[in-house]
Design a protein around this motif. Structure first.
Motif, PDB file in Angstrom:
ATOM      1  N   ARG A 289       0.845  -1.193   0.000  1.00 11.13           N
ATOM      2  CA  ARG A 289       0.000   0.000   0.000  1.00 11.13           C
ATOM      3  C   ARG A 289       0.880   1.241   0.000  1.00 11.13           C
ATOM      4  O   ARG A 289       1.943   1.249   0.611  1.00 11.13           O
ATOM      5  CB  ARG A 289      -0.890   0.006   1.241  1.00 11.13           C
TER       6      ARG A 289
ATOM      7  N   TYR B  21      -6.831   7.923   1.890  1.00 14.03           N
ATOM      8  CA  TYR B  21      -5.974   8.161   0.732  1.00 14.03           C
ATOM      9  C   TYR B  21      -6.487   9.267  -0.171  1.00 14.03           C
ATOM     10  O   TYR B  21      -5.696  10.002  -0.751  1.00 14.03           O
ATOM     11  CB  TYR B  21      -5.795   6.876  -0.074  1.00 14.03           C
TER      12      TYR B  21
ATOM     13  N   ILE C 275     -10.602   5.286 -11.448  1.00 14.97           N
ATOM     14  CA  ILE C 275     -10.443   3.866 -11.118  1.00 14.97           C
ATOM     15  C   ILE C 275     -11.099   3.561  -9.777  1.00 14.97           C
ATOM     16  O   ILE C 275     -11.435   2.408  -9.504  1.00 14.97           O
ATOM     17  CB  ILE C 275      -8.962   3.470 -11.107  1.00 14.97           C
TER      18      ILE C 275
ATOM     19  N   PRO D 247     -12.750   2.237  -6.890  1.00 17.63           N
ATOM     20  CA  PRO D 247     -13.657   1.095  -7.012  1.00 17.63           C
ATOM     21  C   PRO D 247     -15.080   1.367  -6.549  1.00 17.63           C
ATOM     22  O   PRO D 247     -15.994   0.642  -6.939  1.00 17.63           O
ATOM     23  CB  PRO D 247     -12.998   0.016  -6.155  1.00 17.63           C
ATOM     24  N   VAL D 248     -15.280   2.407  -5.718  1.00 18.73           N
ATOM     25  CA  VAL D 248     -16.662   2.727  -5.340  1.00 18.73           C
ATOM     26  C   VAL D 248     -17.225   3.853  -6.199  1.00 18.73           C
ATOM     27  O   VAL D 248     -18.329   4.307  -5.976  1.00 18.73           O
ATOM     28  CB  VAL D 248     -16.782   3.096  -3.847  1.00 18.73           C
TER      29      VAL D 248
ATOM     30  N   ILE E  52     -13.110   4.285   0.593  1.00 15.56           N
ATOM     31  CA  ILE E  52     -12.830   3.011   1.265  1.00 15.56           C
ATOM     32  C   ILE E  52     -11.339   2.835   1.509  1.00 15.56           C
ATOM     33  O   ILE E  52     -10.886   1.770   1.888  1.00 15.56           O
ATOM     34  CB  ILE E  52     -13.402   1.810   0.504  1.00 15.56           C
ATOM     35  N   ASP E  53     -10.567   3.878   1.269  1.00 14.02           N
ATOM     36  CA  ASP E  53      -9.168   3.896   1.681  1.00 14.02           C
ATOM     37  C   ASP E  53      -8.342   2.789   1.028  1.00 14.02           C
ATOM     38  O   ASP E  53      -7.588   2.085   1.691  1.00 14.02           O
ATOM     39  CB  ASP E  53      -9.100   3.771   3.218  1.00 14.02           C
ATOM     40  N   CYS E  54      -8.493   2.640  -0.294  1.00 14.84           N
ATOM     41  CA  CYS E  54      -7.714   1.598  -0.966  1.00 14.84           C
ATOM     42  C   CYS E  54      -6.424   2.157  -1.539  1.00 14.84           C
ATOM     43  O   CYS E  54      -5.465   1.422  -1.753  1.00 14.84           O
ATOM     44  CB  CYS E  54      -8.529   0.948  -2.073  1.00 14.84           C
TER      45      CYS E  54
ATOM     46  N   ALA F  59      -6.003   3.423  -4.513  1.00 18.82           N
ATOM     47  CA  ALA F  59      -5.858   3.249  -5.956  1.00 18.82           C
ATOM     48  C   ALA F  59      -5.650   4.588  -6.658  1.00 18.82           C
ATOM     49  O   ALA F  59      -4.875   4.690  -7.599  1.00 18.82           O
ATOM     50  CB  ALA F  59      -7.074   2.541  -6.527  1.00 18.82           C
TER      51      ALA F  59
END
Lengths: 356, 254
Positions: free
Chosen positions: A28, A37, A59, A61-62, A82-84, A86
């Motif tokens: 990450r 993020y 990109i 995802p949500v 969602i704190d990914c 990306a």
């Protein structure tokens, strides 16, 4: 047209089935700010005014990041993100080192299409039509326009669709090419995209982070670009000068002038220097004029009237160009490379980074 | 205008026709040969594959959403119940095509031969999963089952018995799948698979602040493919369960 034969020849055979794994690790990215993020992206890119509005961060995802005709935003990100990470992984401006100059190229030529009518030589349409006919790509993402020159993305699967003049030609507003790519990436086999230099940079970074995009985006054509506008700002600005985009059939930037042509043949010309106020901040730090990372870069600068300059940078683009020549779809001319070089240097001069 | 001349029927022919009609009437009066059914009291035997109203076995349902995805009339909606999702049917839209029954991998949706249910109002036609469990409610008055015999003359066979309207379906023979990471390099660590898995088979933990480990428990995985459909970057793919597990064992031995 022996379209089918060429397609059969081009179908790739999978080497071996993928290996199944039940656990995997993922690195990450590090945080700059102590928040989610998207907050990092906001602090480093958007709030500093270096966001190029390329749309690669769609990109998400949500699908929380909104890429529309206004600066990039994620309404209510403190709750919905969602704190990914990306977005900051794919953002080309997150660790920004400006690209400039002509970049590497195999061949510099000028071309004029015999089939299509475009902005100048319609070489972008030709390249995509050639790739579609050769079977390199299944679908090409083009930017069409509505009556008010507002861009929207269309999927082109047949070269005949490109005869529509609303699809070819330049629009000078941010288009949602990358969002459309993200939305359709799971449903296509091979896709070709056209973009401004910032979109191409975003795509290349995305391809490094997510190899799926490397596998599926087979052709990326860059456009020569000095700046791009938000559609509503451009529309308001032109309305202020008494120009109605609804009557326009063509917009163009030639020799430092923004030219709008009406359907009656009337032409309006505004010096680009007067448009400084509506140039978005993100464009003011961009030094990439010739889309250094694209497969082929196309623009009007450096060639005769009715021709487009083409910088061929990759083997795929070279293959397509040879095919177009062989089929006699295009007329080849000469290109003045020093004119393009001069504009590249000019863009570096007017857009310094880091901002002094 | 053209007039069509109609010949007058001859007397002996019309008398013969009249006599024939009168005899048929007498015959029907004495022993009637009707083939209609006295519907509420008698019921026709329906074929086993009859497509009637549905019922749901919540225990068997693996929350794979396949029925909702395949429904051509968009009549199936998934309802959330204790962190899982079960289908509910809107009979105002349902066309009784039974695509959902065919698509169900665990035979949780069962067909029935019940087609004659009246609903009190439009709102009662929308059934949440609780109301789908068990037989559809109906008022049964029938005592006789009727079967038609189509060989030669059309005959009715009446039997004094009540037919069971619920059809038991076996679990369809399908290859069993598990979800596996085919392209872990595509993963963007969004954990949508973790959140969407109805069996909680996918878990993640943070090794340190920068490294995330995701793991699929293939014993919990039912192969419902919800994670595969939801993954934004095609990291996961379905694998044949027996092939993957066999392959894993041979690796360990080697």
């Amino acid at each position: 047209m022996n379209k089918v034969d060429v397609k059969l020849w081009k179908i790739p055979i999978p080497e071996k089935p993928p290996e199944c794994r039940f656990d995997w690790t993922k690195e990450r990215p590090e945080r700059v700010e102590r928040c989610k993020y998207f907050g990092n992206l906001k602090a480093v890119v958007i709030d500093k005014g270096i966001c190029s509005h390329c749309g690669t961060c769609y990109i998400c995802p949500v699908r929380g990041i909104v890429v529309e005709d206004k600066p990039i935003d994620f309404p209510n990100w403190r709750k919905d993100c969602i704190d990914c990470g990306a977005c900051i992984r794919v953002c080309p401006r997150y660790d920004y080192t400006p690209l400039n100059g002509l970049g590497e190229y195999i061949e510099a030529v000028a071309g004029k299409s015999k089939r299509f009518k475009g902005q100048d030589g319609a070489m972008v349409s030709e390249f995509m039509a050639g790739a579609l006919e050769m079977g390199i790509i299944d679908v090409a993402l083009f930017v069409a326009r509505d009556e008010e020159f507002k861009p929207y993305v269309v999927h082109i699967t047949d070269p005949d669709q490109l005869k529509d003049e609303r699809i070819t030609g330049t629009k000078y507003s941010f288009a949602s090419v990358m969002p459309e790519l993200h939305d359709s990436i799971k449903h296509v086999r091979a896709v070709g995209i056209i973009g401004t230099p910032c979109m191409i940079s975003g795509l290349r970074k995305l391809q490094k982070v997510v190899p799926l995009y490397k596998q599926k985006v087979k052709l990326a054509i860059g456009l020569f670009c000095t700046e791009n506008f938000y559609h509503w700002q451009l529309k308001e600005f032109l309305e202020g000068r008494g120009i109605d985009l609804r009557k326009a059939v063509k917009t163009d930037i030639k020799k430092g002038n923004f030219i709008v042509t009406y359907d009656t043949g009337e032409e309006f010309s505004i010096p680009v220097k007067e448009m400084e106020e509506i140039v978005p901040d993100g464009c003011k730090v961009c030094q990439d004029f010739s889309a250094v990372e694209a497969d082929a870069s196309v623009g009007s600068v450096g060639s005769k009237k009715g021709f487009s300059s083409v910088l061929i940078r990759s083997e795929t683009a070279k293959e397509i160009f040879e095919y177009l020549k062989e089929k006699d779809y295009i007329e080849v001319g000469e290109v003045k490379i020093d004119v393009i070089k001069r504009l590249c240097d000019y863009k570096v001069k007017i857009h310094p980074y880091p901002k002094g | 205008m053209v007039r069509i001349k109609v010949e007058k029927p001859k007397v002996h022919k019309s008398v013969a026709l009249h006599i024939k009609a009168i005899t048929t009437a007498f015959k029907e009066a004495i022993s009637p040969g009707t083939i209609t059914i006295h519907y509420p009291r008698e019921r026709r035997k329906l074929p086993d594959n009859f497509r009637g109203l549905l019922q749901l076995d919540k225990e068997k349902c693996i929350n794979c959403f396949r029925c909702a995805h395949i429904c051509p009339a968009n009549a199936i909606q998934m309802y959330q119940r204790e962190n899982k999702y079960y289908p509910g049917i809107d009979y105002t839209k349902c066309i009784l095509c039974h695509f959902c029954v065919d698509s169900c991998p665990t035979a949780a949706l069962k067909p029935s031969k019940i087609h004659d249910v009246a609903f009190a109002s439009l709102s009662t036609m929308v059934l949440p999963p609780e109301e789908l469990a068990g037989e559809p409610e109906m008022w049964r008055e029938d005592t006789v089952t009727v079967e038609y015999d189509f060989d030669g003359d059309l005959k009715m066979i009446k039997r004094k018995e009540v037919e069971n309207l619920i059809v038991e379906v076996e679990k369809p023979k399908r290859p069993e799948f598990v979800a596996g990471a085919a392209f872990p390099e595509n993963c963007i660590a969004c954990r949508i698979c973790v959140n969407s898995c109805p069996q909680n088979a996918i878990t993640f933990k943070l090794q340190d602040l920068q490294t995330m480990v995701l793991e699929i428990d293939f014993e919990k995985c039912t192969g419902c493919m919800v994670c595969i459909r939801n993954c934004p970057t095609q990291t996961l793919l379905p694998f044949r369960r027996e092939e993957v597990l066999k392959g894993g064992e041979s690796d360990e031995q080697g």
